[in-house]
Design a protein around this motif. Sequence first.
Motif, PDB file in Angstrom:
ATOM      1  N   TRP A   1       0.826  -1.206   0.000  1.00 28.77           N
ATOM      2  CA  TRP A   1       0.000   0.000   0.000  1.00 28.77           C
ATOM      3  C   TRP A   1       0.862   1.258   0.000  1.00 28.77           C
ATOM      4  CZ3 TRP A   1      -5.414   0.393   0.063  1.00 28.77           C
ATOM      5  CH2 TRP A   1      -6.093  -0.833   0.140  1.00 28.77           C
ATOM      6  N   VAL A   2       0.216   2.363  -0.369  1.00 29.88           N
ATOM      7  CA  VAL A   2       0.782   3.697  -0.146  1.00 29.88           C
ATOM      8  C   VAL A   2      -0.201   4.445   0.755  1.00 29.88           C
ATOM      9  CG1 VAL A   2       1.983   3.716  -2.354  1.00 29.88           C
ATOM     10  CG2 VAL A   2      -0.297   4.719  -2.201  1.00 29.88           C
ATOM     11  N   SER A   3       0.309   5.390   1.541  1.00 27.09           N
ATOM     12  CA  SER A   3      -0.551   6.060   2.511  1.00 27.09           C
ATOM     13  C   SER A   3      -0.127   7.515   2.681  1.00 27.09           C
ATOM     14  CB  SER A   3      -0.525   5.318   3.850  1.00 27.09           C
ATOM     15  OG  SER A   3      -1.516   5.846   4.724  1.00 27.09           O
ATOM     16  N   TYR A   4      -0.593   8.137   3.774  1.00 27.34           N
ATOM     17  CA  TYR A   4      -0.420   9.570   3.995  1.00 27.34           C
ATOM     18  C   TYR A   4       0.435   9.824   5.228  1.00 27.34           C
ATOM     19  CZ  TYR A   4      -4.152   9.665   0.593  1.00 27.34           C
ATOM     20  OH  TYR A   4      -4.882   9.463  -0.543  1.00 27.34           O
ATOM     21  N   THR A   5       1.103  10.992   5.237  1.00 25.42           N
ATOM     22  CA  THR A   5       1.958  11.358   6.354  1.00 25.42           C
ATOM     23  C   THR A   5       1.917  12.868   6.527  1.00 25.42           C
ATOM     24  OG1 THR A   5       4.168  11.062   7.306  1.00 25.42           O
ATOM     25  CG2 THR A   5       4.059  11.639   4.975  1.00 25.42           C
ATOM     26  N   GLY A   6       2.678  13.378   7.494  1.00 26.10           N
ATOM     27  CA  GLY A   6       2.758  14.821   7.701  1.00 26.10           C
ATOM     28  C   GLY A   6       1.406  15.422   8.021  1.00 26.10           C
ATOM     29  N   LYS A   7       1.067  16.505   7.321  1.00 35.26           N
ATOM     30  CA  LYS A   7      -0.183  17.215   7.576  1.00 35.26           C
ATOM     31  C   LYS A   7      -1.413  16.378   7.260  1.00 35.26           C
ATOM     32  CE  LYS A   7       1.188  20.579   4.932  1.00 35.26           C
ATOM     33  NZ  LYS A   7       1.231  21.836   4.141  1.00 35.26           N
ATOM     34  N   LEU A   8      -1.248  15.321   6.475  1.00 37.06           N
ATOM     35  CA  LEU A   8      -2.383  14.475   6.110  1.00 37.06           C
ATOM     36  C   LEU A   8      -2.423  13.160   6.894  1.00 37.06           C
ATOM     37  CD1 LEU A   8      -2.560  14.908   2.222  1.00 37.06           C
ATOM     38  CD2 LEU A   8      -3.683  16.225   4.026  1.00 37.06           C
ATOM     39  N   SER A   9      -1.572  13.038   7.906  1.00 41.60           N
ATOM     40  CA  SER A   9      -1.581  11.796   8.687  1.00 41.60           C
ATOM     41  C   SER A   9      -2.872  11.632   9.487  1.00 41.60           C
ATOM     42  CB  SER A   9      -0.373  11.746   9.624  1.00 41.60           C
ATOM     43  OG  SER A   9      -0.373  12.865  10.502  1.00 41.60           O
ATOM     44  N   GLY A  10      -3.602  12.726   9.690  1.00 40.86           N
ATOM     45  CA  GLY A  10      -4.875  12.646  10.402  1.00 40.86           C
ATOM     46  C   GLY A  10      -6.055  12.294   9.518  1.00 40.86           C
ATOM     47  N   LEU A  11      -5.832  12.129   8.214  1.00 39.70           N
ATOM     48  CA  LEU A  11      -6.927  11.729   7.323  1.00 39.70           C
ATOM     49  C   LEU A  11      -7.534  10.406   7.785  1.00 39.70           C
ATOM     50  CD1 LEU A  11      -5.674  12.411   3.673  1.00 39.70           C
ATOM     51  CD2 LEU A  11      -7.563  13.535   4.829  1.00 39.70           C
ATOM     52  N   ARG A  12      -8.855  10.301   7.629  1.00 44.34           N
ATOM     53  CA  ARG A  12      -9.499   9.036   7.991  1.00 44.34           C
ATOM     54  C   ARG A  12      -8.933   7.882   7.166  1.00 44.34           C
ATOM     55  NH1 ARG A  12     -13.438  12.700   8.999  1.00 44.34           N
ATOM     56  NH2 ARG A  12     -13.962  12.960   6.808  1.00 44.34           N
ATOM     57  N   ALA A  13      -8.561   8.157   5.919  1.00 37.92           N
ATOM     58  CA  ALA A  13      -7.984   7.111   5.063  1.00 37.92           C
ATOM     59  C   ALA A  13      -6.677   6.599   5.654  1.00 37.92           C
ATOM     60  CB  ALA A  13      -7.757   7.653   3.649  1.00 37.92           C
ATOM     61  N   SER A  14      -5.868   7.513   6.182  1.00 35.63           N
ATOM     62  CA  SER A  14      -4.596   7.112   6.782  1.00 35.63           C
ATOM     63  C   SER A  14      -4.819   6.266   8.027  1.00 35.63           C
ATOM     64  CB  SER A  14      -3.771   8.359   7.123  1.00 35.63           C
ATOM     65  OG  SER A  14      -2.579   8.012   7.789  1.00 35.63           O
ATOM     66  N   GLN A  15      -5.731   6.700   8.882  1.00 44.40           N
ATOM     67  CA  GLN A  15      -5.996   5.970  10.123  1.00 44.40           C
ATOM     68  C   GLN A  15      -6.675   4.625   9.847  1.00 44.40           C
ATOM     69  OE1 GLN A  15      -8.279   8.880  12.278  1.00 44.40           O
ATOM     70  NE2 GLN A  15      -6.511  10.192  12.642  1.00 44.40           N
ATOM     71  N   TYR A  16      -7.549   4.610   8.859  1.00 49.34           N
ATOM     72  CA  TYR A  16      -8.232   3.369   8.475  1.00 49.34           C
ATOM     73  C   TYR A  16      -7.217   2.339   7.997  1.00 49.34           C
ATOM     74  CZ  TYR A  16     -11.741   0.470   6.037  1.00 49.34           C
ATOM     75  OH  TYR A  16     -12.543  -0.562   5.600  1.00 49.34           O
ATOM     76  N   LEU A  17      -6.286   2.780   7.161  1.00 50.49           N
ATOM     77  CA  LEU A  17      -5.268   1.876   6.636  1.00 50.49           C
ATOM     78  C   LEU A  17      -4.317   1.418   7.742  1.00 50.49           C
ATOM     79  CD1 LEU A  17      -4.535   0.747   3.805  1.00 50.49           C
ATOM     80  CD2 LEU A  17      -2.816   2.560   3.669  1.00 50.49           C
ATOM     81  N   GLN A  18      -3.945   2.345   8.596  1.00 51.69           N
ATOM     82  CA  GLN A  18      -3.013   2.028   9.674  1.00 51.69           C
ATOM     83  C   GLN A  18      -3.553   0.943  10.598  1.00 51.69           C
ATOM     84  OE1 GLN A  18      -1.834   5.485  11.893  1.00 51.69           O
ATOM     85  NE2 GLN A  18      -0.557   4.354  13.317  1.00 51.69           N
ATOM     86  N   SER A  19      -4.873   0.927  10.801  1.00 52.91           N
ATOM     87  CA  SER A  19      -5.469  -0.060  11.699  1.00 52.91           C
ATOM     88  C   SER A  19      -5.643  -1.429  11.040  1.00 52.91           C
ATOM     89  CB  SER A  19      -6.830   0.446  12.185  1.00 52.91           C
ATOM     90  OG  SER A  19      -7.765   0.504  11.117  1.00 52.91           O
ATOM     91  N   ARG A  20      -5.364  -1.525   9.729  1.00 51.50           N
ATOM     92  CA  ARG A  20      -5.614  -2.782   9.020  1.00 51.50           C
ATOM     93  C   ARG A  20      -4.391  -3.351   8.288  1.00 51.50           C
ATOM     94  NH1 ARG A  20     -10.014   0.120   9.567  1.00 51.50           N
ATOM     95  NH2 ARG A  20     -12.076  -0.884   9.707  1.00 51.50           N
ATOM     96  N   VAL A  21      -3.412  -2.510   8.030  1.00 55.44           N
ATOM     97  CA  VAL A  21      -2.263  -2.948   7.245  1.00 55.44           C
ATOM     98  C   VAL A  21      -0.985  -2.868   8.089  1.00 55.44           C
ATOM     99  CG1 VAL A  21      -0.858  -2.434   5.211  1.00 55.44           C
ATOM    100  CG2 VAL A  21      -3.335  -2.207   5.090  1.00 55.44           C
TER     101      VAL A  21
END
Length: 322
Positions: A206-226
């Motif tokens: 996967w690719v994901s988000y960091t920095g100012k976008l680390s709070g995106l729901r997409a980032s947190q959703y992925l972090q909890s599953r991958v």
Amino acid sequence: MPSSTVPDREGIAIGDAALRFSWDDLRIIKMLSECGSRAIAAERLGINVSTVSRRVAQAEAALGVALFDRRRAGYKLTPEGVELRALSERVELDVVSVARQVAGAVHGPLGTLRITTSDSLLLYFLTPILAEFRTRNPSLSVDVLVGNDKLDLARDESDIAIRATRNPLENLVGRKLASIAWAPYGSALQFRRKRPAADRIFDMTWVSYTGKLSGLRASQYLQSRVPPINVAYRSDSVAAVSKAVAAGLGMGYLPCMLGDLTTELVRVGPVVPELEDELWLLTHPDIRRTRRVKTFMSFCAAVVAKQKALIEGREANPIGRL
């Protein structure tokens, strides 16, 4: 002849000298308090250093108080200076507000419309809308500031903000244009013929988000599953993540209004309701009725209304944009 006095709102006598205190004096004091240096303040204001010194001295004499402590490290506001700076900020907002309303009433839809938005919204969605708007309103030019920072529209930094958010700033007015659907996407070269199995999707790269976008729901959703080892790339730009997915660095969660417009991408799973965002069109109350702002907001809302199926993830293969 003794100098005349008038009472201010609290009944304190204000002499003739204080009545001559001007907005320019407030500007100079505000700039000097920000810079701490007469030379830097003079350069930013486009005046001489001696003018800065003279105007500050005149202001202090008129008010009968010291506004700055002169130190080796620079100029530092006294408590009275802090109060005056707060006043200057309120006056600045009033000046901007009056200038905007008068300009809008006199000139109508002329001049420059300044818009702030994110890179992904601009590159993949808004640019054709802005092009059509400019064709219909040739007397208006458009300046776009790209970023996710919350610019202060009250201070004349921009006229309109177009944001993907569930929490628009309370001091702005506008409308929610649509809900923004998110779904997982992969490289078209890799996944056009065969999608990953639903029960194995989080075992993929996967690719994901960091920095100012680390709070995106997409980032947190992925972090909890991958597992972290399966995340090959992160960026603080949605546009950059989309390019990474298209290049084959991994799958990623993207807004459907971006993913479905990009031929190098394909959906590799259904829309995820938990990731839903909102698209807002916002401005400041002072200028909401100026012709350039009203014209654009009406146009933009009408165009976006025709594209809600795309934005809400119900049009997987859109044809055209306007």
